[in-house]
Design an enzyme around this catalytic site. Structure first.
Site, PDB file in Angstrom:
ATOM      1  N   GLY A   2      26.502  68.355  43.786  1.00 23.61           N
ATOM      2  CA  GLY A   2      27.052  67.199  43.048  1.00 23.61           C
ATOM      3  C   GLY A   2      28.397  67.475  42.398  1.00 23.61           C
ATOM      4  O   GLY A   2      28.794  66.778  41.469  1.00 23.61           O
ATOM      5  N   GLU A  58      34.358  65.972  44.888  1.00 28.23           N
ATOM      6  CA  GLU A  58      34.898  64.622  44.734  1.00 28.23           C
ATOM      7  C   GLU A  58      34.379  63.764  45.888  1.00 28.23           C
ATOM      8  O   GLU A  58      33.903  64.302  46.899  1.00 28.23           O
ATOM      9  CB  GLU A  58      36.433  64.665  44.792  1.00 28.23           C
ATOM     10  CG  GLU A  58      37.097  65.254  43.568  1.00 28.23           C
ATOM     11  CD  GLU A  58      37.008  64.371  42.330  1.00 28.23           C
ATOM     12  OE1 GLU A  58      36.967  63.129  42.469  1.00 28.23           O
ATOM     13  OE2 GLU A  58      36.956  64.916  41.224  1.00 28.23           O
ATOM     14  N   LYS A  89      44.315  68.144  37.209  1.00 29.09           N
ATOM     15  CA  LYS A  89      43.924  68.842  35.977  1.00 29.09           C
ATOM     16  C   LYS A  89      45.129  69.585  35.375  1.00 29.09           C
ATOM     17  O   LYS A  89      45.308  69.621  34.163  1.00 29.09           O
ATOM     18  CB  LYS A  89      42.786  69.823  36.269  1.00 29.09           C
ATOM     19  CG  LYS A  89      41.475  69.095  36.498  1.00 29.09           C
ATOM     20  CD  LYS A  89      40.392  70.017  36.987  1.00 29.09           C
ATOM     21  CE  LYS A  89      39.070  69.258  37.110  1.00 29.09           C
ATOM     22  NZ  LYS A  89      38.096  69.948  37.932  1.00 29.09           N
TER      23      LYS A  89
END
Ligand code: NAP
Length: 320
Positions: free
Chosen positions: A186, A189, A204
């Site tokens: 999980g 992206e 980021k």
């Protein structure tokens, strides 16, 4: 303190559960939830964890008006090209006199300086702790605990998907098998090539540099190269030489402004950046007064992302 949630997916739901869990100490109330396909839920007494969604509000303005919230929590998906529609959602909240908390990298990577200025002019708060390392304090660490310190640069191993893929490739598995494992955990992206090509790390990098170094750059300004060229044979050879490949986001101040770079770097195994595995993340800040200092997070999950939002809401509630 009344909250309006824009987006109710994995992060929005985890945040609602956390608000419920901490209600006795922190009496926050979610008075509105707005989604893309599920519709809109409004309840001045508090929207339950499983909202009874009605038709979607006509637009973000009418949703925010109906919620009568003090803080808008923006948790819609990242648009890696423009940061929209989250940027417009945030501006709509400011226009209604609401503070904003977000976990969405887009607005911070694409429009931070403008949004910070708009919030300041309106006497509102714009907070985004969950954008980079889930709930681990980075922005709030610098804001609250490092007064007078100038951030000269940083280096971070901030992308979980590429760590998972590179570790599996080192065991001889293919890039495709690595992608499947990252998806199973999980952390990938929606489009895993966004991680592999370094765009997530670039977003980021821009977000951190915009907030901590006033860089006023976007992900497109990052000198970026992902891990697409790596092969199991290459990684095994590098490993035998006592080194490790890590996708690193770096920033440094130069006389021509802030420079940002994302690269699959070959690092000595004694380098701190090689220490974090899998979904764990690490960031080292280069400062003028505190030398190098860092934060790391071990296997963060959705509750930690939700905590990033929650800590911002608590901070705002304390300050008003
Ligand atoms: N997942 C993580 O571990 C993590 C960690 C840190 C940061 N983040 C960031 O947090 C944000 C949310 O992530 P997520 O994993 O919760 O995403 P998600 O599960 O895909 O949920 C997104 C939610 O936003 C809603 N939405 C989409 N477009 C919208 C629009 N235009 N207006 C209103 N609502 C809209 C969706 O509506 P429907 O329900 O109707 O589809 C859904 O409820 C992203 O920006 C992500 O990058 C995520």
């Amino acid at each position: 303190m009344k909250l309006a949630l824009i987006g109710y997916g994995k992060v929005g739901r985890a945040f609602a559960r956390l608000v419920e869990k901490k209600r006795s100490a922190y009496p926050f109330r979610i008075t509105g939830v707005h989604t893309m396909r599920h519709g809109t839920a409004i309840d001045p007494r508090g929207v339950p964890l499983e909202p009874a969604f009605g038709p979607a509000a006509a637009d973000i303005e009418s949703f925010l008006a109906a919620s009568r919230a003090d803080i808008a929590v923006e948790v819609t998906p990242l648009n890696p090209q423009t940061g929209e529609p989250a940027i417009s959602h945030i501006r709509a909240a400011f226009a209604r006199g609401m503070h904003v908390v977000t976990a969405n990298k887009g607005p911070v990577a694409f429009a931070y300086a403008a949004l910070r200025e708009e919030a300041r002019r309106a006497g509102l708060e714009f907070r985004h702790e969950a954008v980079t390392m889930d709930g681990t304090p980075v922005y709030n660490l610098v804001r609250n605990n490092l007064p007078g310190v100038t951030i000269q640069g940083f280096a971070g191993a901030l992308n979980s998907t590429t760590k998972v893929i590179l570790e599996l490739m080192l065991e001889g598995r293919t890039l495709e098998q690595g992608i499947l494992e990252a998806q199973r955990r999980g952390v990938a992206e929606a489009d895993p090539w966004f991680d592999i090509d370094g765009w997530d790390s670039a977003a980021k990098c821009a977000a951190l540099a915009n907030v901590l170094m006033d860089a006023r750059l976007t992900p497109q300004d990052v000198d970026r190269k992902g891990i697409g060229q790596q092969t199991p044979a290459k990684l095994i050879e590098i490993d035998r030489a006592g080194k490790k490949v890590v996708l690193v986001s770096r920033a440094r101040r130069t006389k021509d402004g802030v420079r940002l770079r994302v690269r699959a770097e070959v690092l000595d195994k004694s380098d701190l950046l090689t220490a974090v595995r899998g979904t764990s993340n690490l960031l080292v800040l280069e400062t003028d007064l505190m030398g190098q200092l860092g934060v790391f997070t071990i296997d963060p999950g959705l509750e930690q992302t939700a905590y990033g939002l929650f800590s911002d809401v608590v901070d705002i509630a304390r300050s008003i």
